[in-house]
Structures are given as structure tokens and as C-alpha cells.
Design a protein around this motif. Structure first.
Motif, short mmCIF file in Angstrom:
data_model
loop_
_atom_site.label_atom_id
_atom_site.label_comp_id
_atom_site.label_asym_id
_atom_site.label_seq_id
_atom_site.Cartn_x
_atom_site.Cartn_y
_atom_site.Cartn_z
N GLY A 241 0.80 -1.22 0.00
CA GLY A 241 0.00 0.00 0.00
C GLY A 241 0.83 1.26 0.00
N THR B 69 -5.11 -10.08 5.17
CA THR B 69 -5.17 -8.72 5.71
C THR B 69 -6.25 -8.59 6.77
OG1 THR B 69 -5.41 -6.37 5.15
CG2 THR B 69 -6.78 -7.93 3.93
N ALA C 43 -7.03 -5.39 7.29
CA ALA C 43 -7.47 -4.07 6.82
C ALA C 43 -7.53 -3.05 7.95
CB ALA C 43 -8.84 -4.18 6.14
N PRO D 219 -4.00 -2.58 -1.78
CA PRO D 219 -5.27 -2.25 -2.43
C PRO D 219 -6.04 -3.52 -2.78
CG PRO D 219 -3.45 -1.95 -3.96
CD PRO D 219 -2.84 -2.28 -2.63
N LEU D 220 -7.18 -3.69 -2.16
CA LEU D 220 -7.95 -4.93 -2.28
C LEU D 220 -8.28 -5.26 -3.73
CD1 LEU D 220 -9.62 -7.26 -1.07
CD2 LEU D 220 -11.50 -5.63 -0.78
N ILE E 240 -13.53 -4.51 6.64
CA ILE E 240 -12.88 -4.51 5.33
C ILE E 240 -13.64 -3.60 4.37
CG2 ILE E 240 -12.41 -5.95 3.30
CD1 ILE E 240 -11.77 -8.24 5.29
N ARG F 239 -12.87 0.01 5.33
CA ARG F 239 -11.50 0.42 5.03
C ARG F 239 -11.30 0.68 3.54
NH1 ARG F 239 -7.51 2.66 4.52
NH2 ARG F 239 -5.46 2.33 5.48
N TYR F 240 -11.99 -0.11 2.71
CA TYR F 240 -11.82 0.00 1.26
C TYR F 240 -12.96 0.76 0.58
CZ TYR F 240 -7.85 -3.15 1.58
OH TYR F 240 -6.64 -3.71 1.87
N ASN F 241 -13.81 1.39 1.39
CA ASN F 241 -14.90 2.21 0.86
C ASN F 241 -15.80 1.39 -0.08
OD1 ASN F 241 -16.38 4.60 0.61
ND2 ASN F 241 -15.26 5.25 -1.22
N LEU F 242 -16.14 0.18 0.34
CA LEU F 242 -17.03 -0.68 -0.42
C LEU F 242 -18.47 -0.33 -0.04
CD1 LEU F 242 -15.13 -4.07 0.03
CD2 LEU F 242 -14.77 -2.29 -1.70
N GLU G 230 -19.92 -4.88 -4.21
CA GLU G 230 -18.65 -4.66 -3.53
C GLU G 230 -18.66 -5.30 -2.14
OE1 GLU G 230 -17.27 -0.37 -5.39
OE2 GLU G 230 -18.60 -0.40 -3.65
N ALA H 79 -16.26 -8.18 0.16
CA ALA H 79 -15.84 -8.19 1.56
C ALA H 79 -16.20 -9.53 2.21
CB ALA H 79 -16.48 -7.04 2.31
#
Length: 402
Positions: free
Chosen positions: A253, A276, A278, A286-287, A323, A326-329, A334, A338
Motif C-alpha cells: 500500500g 489482511t 485491513a 489495495p484490495l 474490510i 477500510r476500502y470504501n465498499l 462490492e 468483503a
């Protein structure tokens, strides 16, 4: 109709696999025997009414530390310093002084995971020259106690480093002979200070025991990328394709996109998995870029309520939610990614066999009240029913006989 077997049967009626159309699930002798509408069963079969609940496969925890936890004990006051070595030294001293019981504590946390639907779990267990194999022996007892309902992979983990404490390599050797499933490693540059020798020793042990490897790689930026490159070199040279995992991998990252993409391409080609938690406190790999490159990404909690951290709960739906955050899913598809990190990809990345909701798979099922996968991840509903190895082990978030 399904043919009658003399073995024990469990029939769960009217459930929606991952939000699909309602079906029944018939389980026999610990396996899924059939999935479909209006299934029949033997007269002696136990029947559970699903009531249209969402059906998930058993959840997968890809990275935790059962031996460290103080789950259920009094609050631990954390005054530890900010550096990684501070946390390592503090924990080792605390566990020695307090007589921390890794067997009892790992069992308590593993059961709490199971009540929340986690039927497969990988745990790292500290092996060092002060404690010897004491923590490992405790967790191996937990693995044995729960073997019928929860599959636990034990990683022999040199938390204090491999080279700095002479005798650690021999202890890892003994750990693998004693029954550990996976060989662990830790920061060959930042902790061991000699990455070439550290990795040579580690991969030599793995080769002797035909063991997979899971390496904690906290190292940042260029240092971490250098260590990762050396790990990939050895994975290829030792023929360990599909047998190596990188836990954390924060450097992915932080490095430039071209360097990251080159590392991800090598990881994908060698079947090296990324695991991870996360965390919000560190840069993370980056997922979506990892998945697009063909790298399997597995989710895990890391430590839960121990001397390192006061945070964490043994709930993989909550970890999937974190998760997602953290990854804005945000979209439903999306959020399905997760969940995949703690279900299908979790099982594949850790090498858990016979996983899923198809006939022939181990009968691990989780029922929740949710309209679909996205709602289950976001709302983390109480697990209405948990089936492990064809047995009902928990209901409404509570273990049976508890």
C-alpha cells in the motif's frame, strides 16, 4: 426424494443460499448430501426450519492469535510503548509473569468464534526461547478438543524473531514435528536484520517438513518490498507455489504503482496469498488491485483483546464490515467481495478443503436474518443457527450446552 442412509441426518428447510431462491439442505455424516426444493430425509432425520433465512457457508478466520487473547478475563491496562519491539517484549514479559494459559484462553476464543459461525480458522501461536512450546501445546489441545466442529490450522510463529534468540529455529523445527500445520515468519529485515539468512533458515525448515509458510510482513515501503521480493524468490526456488502467504503486506500500500503491480503479478504467478486485517492505522494493500491481479485476499482479525490491542471481536461478519469500511465498499456487489474475503477466498487462501454449499462439501452452515449478503455484512445479525460438521453447535449466538 433422497436415498435413506443409516448415518445421522440433518435437514434444514427453506433457506436462501447467499440470497438465492429458497432450498432445503440435507446433511448426512458431516457432509452436504443434497441441496434443492422439497427434499426428503429418513424418518430419524432431525429437521430445522429455516424460515427463509439467508444461508451462508461457515465463516473463515484467516489470521488470528488465539494463544494471546485475554477474552473473558479482567481488563488489561495497556501502557506499552509505540514500537513493534516494545509490544513484543511487553507481551513476552506479561505472559511469563502472569502464567497466561494459552490452552484455556484459546479454547474460550475459539468457541466464541464458533458461536458466531466461524468453522475454519488459522491461528498463529508464539514459539520462543522463553516459553518454548508451552503456548503451542495449549493451542494444539484446543484444536483437538474442537476437531469435530471447527477446523483449526496452527501456525508456529517466531514472534520474537528467528535469528536474534538462538535456539528459535530448533524450536520451530520441533513445533512442526509436534503437529503445527504451517510455519510462520516475521519481518526478515526489521526484526531479524539479515533477511537473506533469515529466509534461508525459514525456508529450509519448511522444506524439511513439507510445510506451507505464512510470514508476517509489517515492514514499510521499500524495505517491505525488498523482503517481499526475496520471499517470492525463495517460494519459486523451493517449489512452494501455492504454499506461501503474506500476512499484512503493508508495503503493497506504500510503494509506487508500477512496483506494486510487478510484485502482485509475481505473487499471482506463484500463488502467494495475501492475508489482511485491513487496519485503519496503517497503509493497506489495495484490495481490488490485488484481486484484479489474481492474488487471493483473505480476511482476518489479527489479535483480539490482548496485550497488543484492546480491540476486536470473534465475528467474521464484523471483520467483513471493517474490510468494507477500510476500502470504501458501498455497492451490494462490492460488499459481496468483503464477504468473500472471509468465506470462499478465505478457505482457498488457507487451503481448507471441501468448503462451500454444494453436495459433498463439509456441512458448515450459518443462518442469519438478512435479505442478502450486503445486509448481512453491514448489519452483522445474530447468527440464528450455526451448523458445523453436520451438527447444530450454536443457536441465536450462543453455543449449545453453554
Amino acid at each position: 426424494m433422497v436415498s435413506v442412509s443409516s448415518g445421522p441426518e440433518l435437514l434444514v428447510r427453506n433457506v436462501r443460499p447467499l440470497g438465492g431462491d429458497p432450498v432445503d439442505v440435507l446433511m448426512r455424516e458431516g457432509r452436504i448430501a443434497a441441496v434443492g426444493a422439497d427434499l426428503g430425509a429418513s424418518p430419524s432425520a432431525r429437521v430445522e426450519e429455516g424460515g427463509g433465512a439467508l444461508l451462508l457457508p461457515g465463516l473463515v478466520e484467516g489470521h488470528t492469535h488465539l494463544d494471546k487473547t485475554m477474552w473473558g478475563l479482567d481488563w488489561y491496562r495497556n501502557d506499552v510503548g509505540p514500537q513493534l519491539i516494545d509490544k513484543i517484549d511487553n507481551e513476552r514479559a506479561f505472559r511469563e509473569a502472569s502464567g497466561h494459559d494459552a490452552g484455556a484462553q484459546s479454547l474460550a476464543l475459539a468457541r466464541a468464534f464458533l458461536a458466531n459461525g466461524t468453522t475454519r480458522l488459522r491461528t498463529h501461536v508464539d514459539v520462543d526461547t522463553q516459553a518454548g512450546l508451552r503456548h503451542l501445546e495449549g493451542v494444539l489441545r484446543t484444536r483437538s478438543d474442537l476437531q469435530d466442529v471447527q477446523q483449526i490450522q496452527v501456525v508456529a510463529f517466531p514472534q520474537s524473531g528467528l535469528l536474534g534468540r538462538p535456539g528459535t529455529a530448533e524450536l520451530l523445527d520441533r513445533s512442526m514435528a509436534a503437529g503445527a500445520d504451517v510455519l510462520g515468519g516475521l519481518d526478515p529485515c526489521a526484526i531479524d536484520g539479515d533477511p537473506v539468512r533469515s529466509l534461508d533458515v525459514l525456508f529450509g525448515i519448511a522444506e524439511r517438513h513439507a510445510s506451507p509458510i505464512d510470514i508476517h510482513l509489517h515492514e514499510p515501503g521499500a524495505m517491505g518490498a525488498f523482503s517481499l521480493g526475496l520471499i517470492l524468490d525463495r517460494a519459486e526456488a523451493h517449489g512452494l507455489q501455492g504454499r506461501v502467504a503474506i500476512s499484512h503486506g503493508f508495503c503493497l500500500g506504500e510503494v509506487t504503482q508500477p512496483e506494486r503491480d510487478a510484485l502482485l503479478a509475481r505473487m499471482a504467478r506463484l500463488g502467494v496469498v495475501l492475508i489482511t486485517s485491513a487496519p485503519a492505522s496503517r497503509p493497506v494493500p489495495p484490495l481490488m488491485a490485488c484481486r484484479d491481479a489474481g492474488v487471493i485476499v483473505v480476511g482476518g482479525n489479527d489479535g483480539i483483546r490482548d496485550t497488543w490491542t484492546p480491540y476486536g471481536v470473534p465475528d467474521m461478519l464484523e471483520r467483513a464490515m471493517l474490510i468494507g469500511l477500510r476500502y470504501n465498499l458501498r455497492r451490494d456487489d462490492e460488499l459481496a467481495v468483503a464477504l468473500d474475503c472471509v468465506t470462499e477466498s478465505g478457505a482457498r487462501g488457507c487451503g481448507f478443503a471441501d468448503y462451500g454449499l454444494q453436495p459433498g462439501c463439509r456441512a458448515d452452515l450459518v443462518l442469519v436474518d438478512a435479505r442478502g449478503v450486503a445486509e448481512a455484512v453491514v448489519a452483522r445479525p445474530v447468527r440464528r443457527l450455526v451448523v458445523a460438521g453436520g451438527q447444530v453447535v450454536a443457536r441465536d449466538g450462543l453455543m449449545r450446552h453453554q
